[in-house]
Design a protein around this motif. Structure first.
Motif, PDB file in Angstrom:
ATOM      1  N   ARG A 114      54.619  91.430  37.748  1.00 26.17           N
ATOM      2  CA  ARG A 114      55.372  90.105  37.400  1.00 26.17           C
ATOM      3  C   ARG A 114      54.636  89.043  38.590  1.00 26.17           C
ATOM      4  N   TYR A 115      54.637  87.664  37.837  1.00 30.80           N
ATOM      5  CA  TYR A 115      54.124  86.813  38.609  1.00 30.80           C
ATOM      6  C   TYR A 115      52.793  86.840  39.126  1.00 30.80           C
ATOM      7  N   ASN A 127      62.868  80.656  39.519  1.00 30.76           N
ATOM      8  CA  ASN A 127      63.742  81.648  38.506  1.00 30.76           C
ATOM      9  C   ASN A 127      65.047  82.445  38.816  1.00 30.76           C
ATOM     10  N   ARG A 198      54.636  93.949  30.639  1.00 27.87           N
ATOM     11  CA  ARG A 198      55.577  93.181  31.608  1.00 27.87           C
ATOM     12  C   ARG A 198      55.144  92.129  32.416  1.00 27.87           C
ATOM     13  N   THR A 200      54.214  88.460  33.718  1.00 29.17           N
ATOM     14  CA  THR A 200      54.526  87.309  33.812  1.00 29.17           C
ATOM     15  C   THR A 200      53.449  86.543  34.534  1.00 29.17           C
TER      16      THR A 200
END
Length: 307
Positions: A114-115, A127, A198, A200
């Motif tokens: 993520r990120y 977010n 998954r 991002t």
């Protein structure tokens, strides 16, 4: 271990300090070139990592380019076993990634996958995430895609700003880095592939993110404000003045007024109607050409009529 450290902003300083305190031989530091500051841009401001390195008598290198062979020549002359990267701000070419016998590792301020990207702390707040963390990973050619060595998690308070979270994650990353370097030295460091499904992204921030749309809910706008501090900052117009907004709250109130309507403006701040019948209170702002101040103080010179 003989380590070359690469980092630039304040986030990276605790990681560098932790390596020094742990007794590792930091043979050099790579940091971004100094930036001009001041009204006439005639002074150069050293990066926080450079300032720490100079104070601790660690050689500093600030190459403009990494792909012309000169940076690799400097690295070969230093002869590190391991390269540690923390918010350096540059992608390393394959010839540098392949040089150290122990490889290159990165201190990344999110729970990868993520990120991936330049602004993971900001996007976690923007977010409205309930938690985030730090990942230590083996570096790969693709940005932030390397195998994970270790991670640490932490909750994000609904009112926490990027500024406070930034400092907390910097300290957590430093502790985890020392643990991970010890595992590499012992030959026990893990290699856990990331789940690309998954993944991002956390792209660089821009002023395009600044305008506040009062049709969004109060919570979404609150996240926008606390996620864009100190730059580029959330921006809106209040009482005919363009303002940057630095502090807000979400009171337990409802309204049937149209989004953007000022509901209250006084010593308790400025309450504005938002989407979904929610209400946002502006507590701190900075009008164009002014200084950052409490909304209640600003209202003394810029009264807003409330219908």
């Amino acid at each position: 271990m003989r380590i070359l450290f690469m980092g630039t902003p304040a986030f990276a300083v605790p990681s560098l300090a932790a390596l020094v305190e742990a007794g590792h031989e930091v043979c050099g530091v790579f940091s971004q070139p100094d930036k001009p500051v001041g009204r006439h841009q005639n002074k150069l401001q050293p990066t926080p990592v450079k300032e720490f390195a100079v104070t601790h008598h660690i050689p500093v290198f600030q190459p403009v380019k990494l792909r012309d062979g000169s940076a690799l020549a400097q690295i070969r002359a230093l002869g590190p076993e391991l390269i540690v990267v923390a918010a350096y701000g540059r992608l390393l070419p394959d010839d540098i990634l392949d040089y150290p016998a122990r490889g290159c590792i990165n201190v990344h301020s999110s729970l990868l996958p993520r990120y991936r990207g330049a602004a993971p702390i900001n996007w976690a707040v923007l977010n409205g995430d309930a938690e985030t963390g730090v990942t230590i990973m083996h570096m790969a050619t693709e940005m932030d895609a390397g195998d994970i060595i270790d991670q640490v998690r932490t909750p994000i308070d609904p009112d926490e700003t990027v500024e406070t979270l930034y400092g907390r994650l910097a300290g957590m990353g430093a502790e985890l880095l020392v643990k991970s370097v010890a595992a590499i030295a012992a030959g026990t460091a893990r290699r856990v592939p990331q789940d690309a499904a998954r993944m991002t992204l956390a792209p660089m921030l821009s002023r395009e993110l600044s305008p506040m749309d009062w049709k969004r809910t109060a919570r979404e706008l609150h996240n926008q404000v606390r996620g864009l501090i100190p730059w580029p900052a959330a921006v809106t117009e209040l009482g005919g003045c363009r303002c940057k907004v630095f502090s807000t709250a979400v009171p337990d109130e409802r309204t049937d007024r149209a989004p953007g309507t000022v509901l209250e403006a006084g010593r308790n701040g400025i309450k504005v109607a938002c989407g979904g019948g929610t209400v946002l209170r502006v507590d701190e702002l900075q009008a164009d050409g002014g200084r950052r101040m409490r909304a209640a103080d600003w209202l003394r010179g810029h009264p807003i009529s409330v219908d």
